[in-house]
Design an enzyme around this catalytic site. Structure first.
Site, PDB file in Angstrom:
ATOM      1  N   GLY A   8      -0.083 -10.447  20.771  1.00  0.00           N
ATOM      2  CA  GLY A   8      -0.966  -9.536  20.026  1.00  0.00           C
ATOM      3  C   GLY A   8      -2.064 -10.296  19.311  1.00  0.00           C
ATOM      4  N   THR A  10      -5.168 -10.609  19.937  1.00  0.00           N
ATOM      5  CA  THR A  10      -6.472  -9.942  19.813  1.00  0.00           C
ATOM      6  C   THR A  10      -6.437  -8.787  18.813  1.00  0.00           C
ATOM      7  N   LEU A  78       3.744  -9.748  17.749  1.00  0.00           N
ATOM      8  CA  LEU A  78       2.888  -8.720  17.139  1.00  0.00           C
ATOM      9  C   LEU A  78       2.355  -7.725  18.171  1.00  0.00           C
ATOM     10  N   ALA A  79       2.513  -8.015  19.442  1.00  0.00           N
ATOM     11  CA  ALA A  79       1.927  -7.137  20.459  1.00  0.00           C
ATOM     12  C   ALA A  79       2.669  -5.802  20.512  1.00  0.00           C
ATOM     13  N   ALA A  80       1.907  -4.747  20.713  1.00  0.00           N
ATOM     14  CA  ALA A  80       2.494  -3.399  20.809  1.00  0.00           C
ATOM     15  C   ALA A  80       1.410  -2.397  21.157  1.00  0.00           C
ATOM     16  N   SER A 127       8.134  -1.757  11.449  1.00  0.00           N
ATOM     17  CA  SER A 127       7.151  -0.882  10.807  1.00  0.00           C
ATOM     18  C   SER A 127       7.795   0.148   9.887  1.00  0.00           C
ATOM     19  N   GLU A 129       6.947   3.041   9.872  1.00  0.00           N
ATOM     20  CA  GLU A 129       7.070   4.266  10.681  1.00  0.00           C
ATOM     21  C   GLU A 129       8.528   4.534  11.057  1.00  0.00           C
ATOM     22  N   TYR A 151       6.376   6.096  18.908  1.00  0.00           N
ATOM     23  CA  TYR A 151       6.117   4.747  18.392  1.00  0.00           C
ATOM     24  C   TYR A 151       7.224   4.333  17.420  1.00  0.00           C
ATOM     25  N   LYS A 155       9.947   1.291  17.771  1.00  0.00           N
ATOM     26  CA  LYS A 155      10.059   0.227  16.757  1.00  0.00           C
ATOM     27  C   LYS A 155      11.504   0.103  16.243  1.00  0.00           C
ATOM     28  N   ARG A 186      -9.473  -3.902  11.102  1.00  0.00           N
ATOM     29  CA  ARG A 186      -8.619  -2.807  11.554  1.00  0.00           C
ATOM     30  C   ARG A 186      -9.311  -2.062  12.697  1.00  0.00           C
TER      31      ARG A 186
HETATM   32  P1  NAP Z   1      -3.247  -3.919  17.010  1.00  0.00           P
HETATM   33  O1  NAP Z   1      -4.511  -4.304  16.298  1.00  0.00           O
HETATM   34  O2  NAP Z   1      -3.174  -2.572  17.644  1.00  0.00           O
HETATM   35  O3  NAP Z   1      -2.950  -5.033  18.129  1.00  0.00           O
HETATM   36  C1  NAP Z   1      -2.029  -4.817  19.148  1.00  0.00           C
HETATM   37  C2  NAP Z   1      -2.003  -6.028  20.047  1.00  0.00           C
HETATM   38  O4  NAP Z   1      -1.027  -5.841  21.079  1.00  0.00           O
HETATM   39  C3  NAP Z   1      -3.333  -6.330  20.770  1.00  0.00           C
HETATM   40  O5  NAP Z   1      -3.591  -7.714  20.679  1.00  0.00           O
HETATM   41  C4  NAP Z   1      -3.036  -5.945  22.212  1.00  0.00           C
HETATM   42  O6  NAP Z   1      -3.736  -6.706  23.171  1.00  0.00           O
HETATM   43  C5  NAP Z   1      -1.562  -6.313  22.298  1.00  0.00           C
HETATM   44  N1  NAP Z   1      -0.884  -5.715  23.445  1.00  0.00           N
HETATM   45  C6  NAP Z   1      -0.811  -4.392  23.774  1.00  0.00           C
HETATM   46  N2  NAP Z   1      -0.090  -4.243  24.893  1.00  0.00           N
HETATM   47  C7  NAP Z   1       0.307  -5.477  25.304  1.00  0.00           C
HETATM   48  C8  NAP Z   1       1.063  -5.964  26.375  1.00  0.00           C
HETATM   49  N3  NAP Z   1       1.570  -5.160  27.319  1.00  0.00           N
HETATM   50  N4  NAP Z   1       1.306  -7.299  26.474  1.00  0.00           N
HETATM   51  C9  NAP Z   1       0.782  -8.133  25.557  1.00  0.00           C
HETATM   52  N5  NAP Z   1       0.020  -7.738  24.510  1.00  0.00           N
HETATM   53  C10 NAP Z   1      -0.211  -6.415  24.391  1.00  0.00           C
HETATM   54  O7  NAP Z   1      -1.994  -4.036  16.006  1.00  0.00           O
HETATM   55  P2  NAP Z   1      -1.922  -4.697  14.540  1.00  0.00           P
HETATM   56  O8  NAP Z   1      -2.408  -3.721  13.537  1.00  0.00           O
HETATM   57  O9  NAP Z   1      -2.479  -6.061  14.578  1.00  0.00           O
HETATM   58  O10 NAP Z   1      -0.334  -4.759  14.346  1.00  0.00           O
HETATM   59  C11 NAP Z   1       0.415  -5.884  14.819  1.00  0.00           C
HETATM   60  C12 NAP Z   1       1.863  -5.451  15.011  1.00  0.00           C
HETATM   61  O11 NAP Z   1       2.401  -4.981  13.779  1.00  0.00           O
HETATM   62  C13 NAP Z   1       2.075  -4.316  16.012  1.00  0.00           C
HETATM   63  O12 NAP Z   1       3.302  -4.546  16.661  1.00  0.00           O
HETATM   64  C14 NAP Z   1       2.173  -3.082  15.137  1.00  0.00           C
HETATM   65  O13 NAP Z   1       2.912  -2.083  15.797  1.00  0.00           O
HETATM   66  C15 NAP Z   1       2.898  -3.657  13.943  1.00  0.00           C
HETATM   67  N6  NAP Z   1       2.635  -3.000  12.668  1.00  0.00           N
HETATM   68  C16 NAP Z   1       1.375  -2.811  12.249  1.00  0.00           C
HETATM   69  C17 NAP Z   1       1.147  -2.248  11.006  1.00  0.00           C
HETATM   70  C18 NAP Z   1      -0.247  -2.054  10.469  1.00  0.00           C
HETATM   71  O14 NAP Z   1      -0.417  -1.296   9.500  1.00  0.00           O
HETATM   72  N7  NAP Z   1      -1.254  -2.729  11.013  1.00  0.00           N
HETATM   73  C19 NAP Z   1       2.239  -1.883  10.176  1.00  0.00           C
HETATM   74  C20 NAP Z   1       3.529  -2.123  10.648  1.00  0.00           C
HETATM   75  C21 NAP Z   1       3.722  -2.695  11.889  1.00  0.00           C
HETATM   76  P3  NAP Z   1      -5.069  -6.181  23.948  1.00  0.00           P
HETATM   77  O15 NAP Z   1      -6.216  -6.608  23.091  1.00  0.00           O
HETATM   78  O16 NAP Z   1      -4.996  -6.891  25.244  1.00  0.00           O
HETATM   79  O17 NAP Z   1      -4.949  -4.701  24.061  1.00  0.00           O
HETATM   80  O1  F7E Z   2      -2.732   7.363  10.231  1.00  0.00           O
HETATM   81  C1  F7E Z   2      -3.607  10.738   9.049  1.00  0.00           C
HETATM   82  C2  F7E Z   2      -2.501  10.620  10.079  1.00  0.00           C
HETATM   83  O2  F7E Z   2      -3.345   6.277  12.378  1.00  0.00           O
HETATM   84  C3  F7E Z   2      -2.435   7.441   8.855  1.00  0.00           C
HETATM   85  C4  F7E Z   2      -0.168   1.861  12.473  1.00  0.00           C
HETATM   86  O3  F7E Z   2      -0.656   0.573  12.150  1.00  0.00           O
HETATM   87  O4  F7E Z   2       0.681   2.192  10.254  1.00  0.00           O
HETATM   88  C5  F7E Z   2      -0.189   2.729  11.233  1.00  0.00           C
HETATM   89  O5  F7E Z   2       0.234   4.041  11.604  1.00  0.00           O
HETATM   90  C6  F7E Z   2      -2.369   8.894   8.413  1.00  0.00           C
HETATM   91  C7  F7E Z   2      -1.504   9.782   9.305  1.00  0.00           C
HETATM   92  O6  F7E Z   2      -1.846   5.078  10.722  1.00  0.00           O
HETATM   93  C8  F7E Z   2      -6.736  11.135  10.851  1.00  0.00           C
HETATM   94  O7  F7E Z   2      -2.017  11.904  10.472  1.00  0.00           O
HETATM   95  C9  F7E Z   2      -5.696  12.124   9.220  1.00  0.00           C
HETATM   96  O8  F7E Z   2      -0.726  10.609   8.473  1.00  0.00           O
HETATM   97  O9  F7E Z   2      -4.214   5.310  10.214  1.00  0.00           O
HETATM   98  P1  F7E Z   2      -3.124   5.981  10.947  1.00  0.00           P
HETATM   99  P2  F7E Z   2      -0.273   5.353  10.857  1.00  0.00           P
HETATM  100  O10 F7E Z   2       0.006   6.495  11.739  1.00  0.00           O
HETATM  101  O11 F7E Z   2       0.279   5.410   9.477  1.00  0.00           O
HETATM  102  C10 F7E Z   2       2.054   2.071  10.650  1.00  0.00           C
HETATM  103  C11 F7E Z   2       2.817   1.451   9.509  1.00  0.00           C
HETATM  104  C12 F7E Z   2       2.217   1.372  11.938  1.00  0.00           C
HETATM  105  O12 F7E Z   2       3.205   0.679  12.162  1.00  0.00           O
HETATM  106  C13 F7E Z   2       1.248   1.734  13.014  1.00  0.00           C
HETATM  107  O13 F7E Z   2       1.236   0.724  14.028  1.00  0.00           O
HETATM  108  O14 F7E Z   2      -3.684   9.438   8.471  1.00  0.00           O
HETATM  109  N1  F7E Z   2      -4.920  11.095   9.615  1.00  0.00           N
HETATM  110  N2  F7E Z   2      -6.809  12.181   9.966  1.00  0.00           N
HETATM  111  C14 F7E Z   2      -5.529  10.458  10.620  1.00  0.00           C
HETATM  112  N3  F7E Z   2      -5.167   9.368  11.338  1.00  0.00           N
HETATM  113  C15 F7E Z   2      -6.023   8.937  12.296  1.00  0.00           C
HETATM  114  N4  F7E Z   2      -5.699   7.838  13.005  1.00  0.00           N
HETATM  115  N5  F7E Z   2      -7.210   9.595  12.572  1.00  0.00           N
HETATM  116  C16 F7E Z   2      -7.605  10.695  11.876  1.00  0.00           C
HETATM  117  O15 F7E Z   2      -8.667  11.262  12.126  1.00  0.00           O
END
Ligand code: NAP
Ligand code: F7E
Length: 330
Positions: A8, A10, A78-80, A127, A129, A151, A155, A186
């Site tokens: 992950g 990128t 981190l990939a997902a 997560s 989630e 999702y 997880k 982001r």
């Molecule tokens: P992100 O920006 O969506 O990045 C996801 C990464 O996964 C990208 O680099 C993508 O690569 C890669 N990927 C997707 N499918 C793949 C595959 N089949 N094989 C290898 N790589 C693949 O996510 P993030 O926000 O950095 O989050 C990192 C991790 O933390 C994720 O697992 C996410 O679910 C978890 N997480 C995130 C949050 C948050 O709030 N950000 C909170 C809790 C958990 P490409 O560029 O090639 O698509």
């Molecule tokens: O939505 C509401 C939506 O897509 C947050 C991922 O990183 O965090 C992330 O998941 C809230 C939700 O993030 C729009 O319904 C309203 O209640 O920014 P989000 P998420 O779903 O919380 C968790 C921890 C992860 O692990 C995930 O990988 O915002 N919402 N209006 C909207 N959401 C989006 N995307 N777009 C809207 O227009």
């Protein structure tokens, strides 16, 4: 020099973590998928000391090859498929990558590193989630899971498997239960970045309004730059474990809009925001708020950036980027 492999690379967190580990003196390898992935240039321009290796979480052989090539001390998975809304439309793909991908990486580590006292330390990106329809407030490492999306379900599978491989094979495998964390890096599909980038365009006269879904849900939003340090700290502990990483504050989407529009000099966001049912979800996570007390006590970790600071950082970065882009187009 320690060696780390990040999947992950990128994504938002991969980019911050690669810079953090390089700063700690690590040799960092990022796993990149696909043929001629256009984001390869972005991440190596950003961090010229980063090396890339090929691999895909859907392909066990490619993971084994990546581990054999890199010989890492630490693997950060981190990939997902990380976008919850997409997981409703593509649940099978989400299970394949976000769920089974963890199984494949753990199997690769088991095979390459041996069964007992595996020297490779493993971090799984779990997560908030997973808490979904929350059973208690605030959520801790002991709170039962009740995921509300494909999702979240995937997880939970990855998290439980990480615990299982730790217990069954003695792998130093830790799971970080991270609450939402955001930044100027982001993805634009997530609500925070969608709001700050759209607001910047509204301010510059390039866009008239923003279409959003549910404004009532509440999230515990932190800064990604703070959260990657917690990932690293987990792998520096003698014993692997699970940790909640959060700020302990919760805010609704409405509150995010209030702070962002106020910063941009508007009295109210209401004239600029419309509701679009396409952004509503079949089942929603209404409230998330985490307690990171264990991480504070055991890792000495605390968030540095607060909610207002995060919104400001994101809005200002988007305003600058959108203004630059607009002047380039003229
Ligand atoms: P992100 O920006 O969506 O990045 C996801 C990464 O996964 C990208 O680099 C993508 O690569 C890669 N990927 C997707 N499918 C793949 C595959 N089949 N094989 C290898 N790589 C693949 O996510 P993030 O926000 O950095 O989050 C990192 C991790 O933390 C994720 O697992 C996410 O679910 C978890 N997480 C995130 C949050 C948050 O709030 N950000 C909170 C809790 C958990 P490409 O560029 O090639 O698509
Ligand atoms: O939505 C509401 C939506 O897509 C947050 C991922 O990183 O965090 C992330 O998941 C809230 C939700 O993030 C729009 O319904 C309203 O209640 O920014 P989000 P998420 O779903 O919380 C968790 C921890 C992860 O692990 C995930 O990988 O915002 N919402 N209006 C909207 N959401 C989006 N995307 N777009 C809207 O227009």
């Amino acid at each position: 020099m320690k060696r780390a492999l990040i999947t992950g690379i990128t994504g938002q967190d991969g980019r911050y973590l690669s810079e953090f580990l390089t700063g700690k003196g690590y040799q960092v390898f990022g796993m990149i998928r696909g043929q001629n992935n256009p984001k390869a240039k972005l991440v190596t321009d950003e961090n010229p000391r980063l090396e890339l290796v090929e691999g895909d979480l859907r392909d066990l052989g490619s993971l084994i090859a990546a581990l054999e090539q890199v010989q890492p001390d630490e693997v950060y998975n981190l990939a997902a498929i990380s976008f919850v809304q997409l997981s409703f439309r593509q649940p099978e793909l989400t299970a394949e990558i976000t769920g089974l991908g963890v199984l494949r990486m753990l199997e690769a580590i088991r095979v390459v590193g041996g069964m007992e006292n595996n020297p490779i330390r493993f971090y799984q990106a779990s997560s908030s989630e997973m808490f979904g329809k929350v059973r208690e407030v605030p959520q801790t490492e002991a709170t039962p899971f009740h995921p509300r999306s494909p999702y979240g379900v995937a997880k939970v599978f990855g998290h439980d498997l990480t615990v299982n491989y730790r217990e069954a094979y003695g792998i130093h495998a830790s799971s970080g239960i991270l609450f939402n964390h955001e930044s100027p890096r982001r993805g634009h599909e997530f609500v925070t970045r969608k709001i700050t980038s759209s607001l910047a365009r509204i301010k510059l006269g390039l866009q008239e309004s923003i279409s959003l879904g549910n404004l009532e849900s509440r999230r515990d939003w932190g800064y990604a730059g703070d959260y990657v340090e917690a990932m690293w700290l987990m792998l520096q502990q003698d014993e692997p474990d699970d940790y909640v990483i959060s700020t302990g504050e919760t805010h609704s989407i409405r509150e995010f809009l209030d702070v962002a529009f106020h910063l941009a000099g508007y009295d109210s966001w209401e004239p600029y925001v419309t509701h679009d049912t396409r952004f509503d979800r079949p089942s929603e996570v209404d409230l998330l708020i985490g307690s990171a007390a264990k991480a504070k006590e055991k890792l000495g970790w605390e968030p540095r950036v607060n909610f207002e600071g995060l919104v400001k950082m994101m809005y200002e970065a988007d305003l600058e980027a959108e203004a630059r882009e607009a002047s380039r187009e003229q």
